[in-house]
Design a protein around this motif. Sequence first.
Motif, mmCIF file in Angstrom:
data_model
loop_
_atom_site.group_PDB
_atom_site.id
_atom_site.type_symbol
_atom_site.label_atom_id
_atom_site.label_comp_id
_atom_site.label_asym_id
_atom_site.label_seq_id
_atom_site.Cartn_x
_atom_site.Cartn_y
_atom_site.Cartn_z
ATOM 1 N N ILE A 46 0.849 -1.191 0.000
ATOM 2 C CA ILE A 46 0.000 0.000 0.000
ATOM 3 C C ILE A 46 0.885 1.242 0.000
ATOM 4 C CG2 ILE A 46 -1.698 1.311 1.316
ATOM 5 C CD1 ILE A 46 -2.775 -1.356 2.339
ATOM 6 N N LEU A 47 0.577 2.183 -0.898
ATOM 7 C CA LEU A 47 1.318 3.435 -0.990
ATOM 8 C C LEU A 47 0.647 4.503 -0.137
ATOM 9 C CD1 LEU A 47 1.974 3.471 -4.831
ATOM 10 C CD2 LEU A 47 3.582 2.868 -3.023
ATOM 11 N N HIS A 48 1.455 5.313 0.526
ATOM 12 C CA HIS A 48 0.939 6.400 1.357
ATOM 13 C C HIS A 48 0.464 7.548 0.471
ATOM 14 C CE1 HIS A 48 3.718 5.067 4.897
ATOM 15 N NE2 HIS A 48 2.782 4.198 4.634
ATOM 16 N N GLU A 49 -0.185 8.516 1.086
ATOM 17 C CA GLU A 49 -0.663 9.686 0.359
ATOM 18 C C GLU A 49 0.523 10.463 -0.218
ATOM 19 O OE1 GLU A 49 -3.075 13.786 1.291
ATOM 20 O OE2 GLU A 49 -3.511 12.015 2.487
ATOM 21 N N GLY A 50 0.444 10.797 -1.493
ATOM 22 C CA GLY A 50 1.504 11.529 -2.165
ATOM 23 C C GLY A 50 2.516 10.641 -2.870
ATOM 24 N N GLU A 51 2.493 9.348 -2.581
ATOM 25 C CA GLU A 51 3.436 8.405 -3.201
ATOM 26 C C GLU A 51 2.818 7.780 -4.442
ATOM 27 O OE1 GLU A 51 5.576 6.697 0.849
ATOM 28 O OE2 GLU A 51 4.182 5.438 -0.251
ATOM 29 N N THR A 52 3.617 7.621 -5.471
ATOM 30 C CA THR A 52 3.206 6.903 -6.666
ATOM 31 C C THR A 52 4.391 6.112 -7.181
ATOM 32 O OG1 THR A 52 3.734 8.807 -8.060
ATOM 33 C CG2 THR A 52 1.438 8.557 -7.414
ATOM 34 N N GLN A 53 4.093 5.117 -8.004
ATOM 35 C CA GLN A 53 5.152 4.349 -8.647
ATOM 36 C C GLN A 53 5.071 4.599 -10.144
ATOM 37 O OE1 GLN A 53 5.057 0.059 -8.286
ATOM 38 N NE2 GLN A 53 7.277 -0.027 -8.504
ATOM 39 N N ARG A 54 6.220 4.896 -10.745
ATOM 40 C CA ARG A 54 6.276 5.163 -12.168
ATOM 41 C C ARG A 54 6.369 3.848 -12.941
ATOM 42 N NH1 ARG A 54 10.809 9.593 -12.874
ATOM 43 N NH2 ARG A 54 9.808 9.808 -14.891
ATOM 44 N N LYS A 55 6.173 3.920 -14.245
ATOM 45 C CA LYS A 55 6.199 2.721 -15.072
ATOM 46 C C LYS A 55 7.574 2.063 -15.098
ATOM 47 C CE LYS A 55 2.373 3.851 -18.059
ATOM 48 N NZ LYS A 55 1.870 3.936 -19.416
ATOM 49 N N ASP A 56 8.651 2.855 -14.905
ATOM 50 C CA ASP A 56 9.995 2.286 -14.905
ATOM 51 C C ASP A 56 10.356 1.639 -13.567
ATOM 52 O OD1 ASP A 56 10.391 4.488 -13.305
ATOM 53 O OD2 ASP A 56 12.008 5.347 -14.505
ATOM 54 N N GLY A 57 9.453 1.678 -12.584
ATOM 55 C CA GLY A 57 9.665 1.031 -11.300
ATOM 56 C C GLY A 57 10.128 1.972 -10.206
ATOM 57 N N SER A 58 10.483 3.205 -10.530
ATOM 58 C CA SER A 58 10.925 4.145 -9.500
ATOM 59 C C SER A 58 9.705 4.735 -8.788
ATOM 60 C CB SER A 58 11.771 5.253 -10.121
ATOM 61 O OG SER A 58 11.006 6.010 -11.021
ATOM 62 N N TYR A 59 9.972 5.322 -7.624
ATOM 63 C CA TYR A 59 8.908 5.885 -6.802
ATOM 64 C C TYR A 59 9.033 7.403 -6.770
ATOM 65 C CZ TYR A 59 8.224 1.131 -5.154
ATOM 66 O OH TYR A 59 7.968 -0.201 -5.089
ATOM 67 N N VAL A 60 7.886 8.081 -6.646
ATOM 68 C CA VAL A 60 7.834 9.546 -6.605
ATOM 69 C C VAL A 60 6.983 9.959 -5.414
ATOM 70 C CG1 VAL A 60 7.119 11.624 -7.844
ATOM 71 C CG2 VAL A 60 7.901 9.643 -9.122
ATOM 72 N N TYR A 61 7.446 10.996 -4.717
ATOM 73 C CA TYR A 61 6.663 11.584 -3.633
ATOM 74 C C TYR A 61 6.444 13.050 -3.965
ATOM 75 C CZ TYR A 61 5.361 13.358 0.968
ATOM 76 O OH TYR A 61 4.696 13.964 2.003
ATOM 77 N N LYS A 62 5.187 13.487 -3.962
ATOM 78 C CA LYS A 62 4.831 14.877 -4.259
ATOM 79 C C LYS A 62 4.439 15.568 -2.962
ATOM 80 C CE LYS A 62 1.578 17.732 -6.830
ATOM 81 N NZ LYS A 62 0.411 17.738 -7.711
ATOM 82 N N TYR A 63 5.046 16.738 -2.729
ATOM 83 C CA TYR A 63 4.713 17.524 -1.555
ATOM 84 C C TYR A 63 4.671 18.998 -1.942
ATOM 85 C CZ TYR A 63 9.672 18.774 -1.291
ATOM 86 O OH TYR A 63 10.916 19.251 -1.573
ATOM 87 N N ARG A 64 4.192 19.812 -1.049
ATOM 88 C CA ARG A 64 4.127 21.261 -1.290
ATOM 89 C C ARG A 64 5.159 21.947 -0.407
ATOM 90 N NH1 ARG A 64 0.655 22.885 -4.962
ATOM 91 N NH2 ARG A 64 -1.048 21.466 -5.407
ATOM 92 N N ASP A 68 6.055 27.806 0.283
ATOM 93 C CA ASP A 68 5.299 28.809 -0.470
ATOM 94 C C ASP A 68 4.148 28.212 -1.274
ATOM 95 O OD1 ASP A 68 6.812 27.534 -2.348
ATOM 96 O OD2 ASP A 68 7.670 29.346 -3.227
ATOM 97 N N GLY A 69 3.936 26.899 -1.163
ATOM 98 C CA GLY A 69 2.796 26.253 -1.813
ATOM 99 C C GLY A 69 3.070 25.658 -3.181
ATOM 100 N N THR A 70 4.296 25.774 -3.671
ATOM 101 C CA THR A 70 4.604 25.192 -4.981
ATOM 102 C C THR A 70 4.836 23.690 -4.850
ATOM 103 O OG1 THR A 70 6.966 25.651 -4.714
ATOM 104 C CG2 THR A 70 5.656 27.307 -5.853
ATOM 105 N N PRO A 71 4.338 22.906 -5.803
ATOM 106 C CA PRO A 71 4.543 21.458 -5.731
ATOM 107 C C PRO A 71 6.000 21.086 -6.017
ATOM 108 C CG PRO A 71 3.319 22.030 -7.701
ATOM 109 C CD PRO A 71 3.502 23.290 -6.922
ATOM 110 N N LYS A 72 6.517 20.148 -5.242
ATOM 111 C CA LYS A 72 7.877 19.641 -5.402
ATOM 112 C C LYS A 72 7.816 18.121 -5.437
ATOM 113 C CE LYS A 72 9.852 23.677 -4.680
ATOM 114 N NZ LYS A 72 10.831 24.364 -5.421
#
Length: 88
Positions: free
Chosen positions: A12-30, A33-37
């Motif tokens: 189970i992935l936590h909120e903000g976590e995703t897995q890309r098609k190449d198998g790597s993982y990405v975490y999105k946060y703000r 100043d509110g810009t997505p990183k």
Amino acid sequence: MSEKRRDNRNRILHEGETQRKDGSYVYKYRDLDGTPKYVYSWRLEPTDALPAGKKPCMSLREMEKKLGYDLMDQMDVSRRSTTVMEQV
């Protein structure tokens, strides 16, 4: 009941976590100043094996924890190499 998002190992992935098609993982946060990183990693947990031919890196969950501490302290994550005098 909403369905939980899972990775290719059925974890189970936590909120903000995703897995890309190449198998790597990405975490999105703000940022403060509110810009997505985004932060990227080849491993989700510290115990995961690193894919062959990839450089050693922190796991995504370790990065999330470090980002959480920095954001809680209201530290600008993008400017970690600044001196104390520059921040004051």
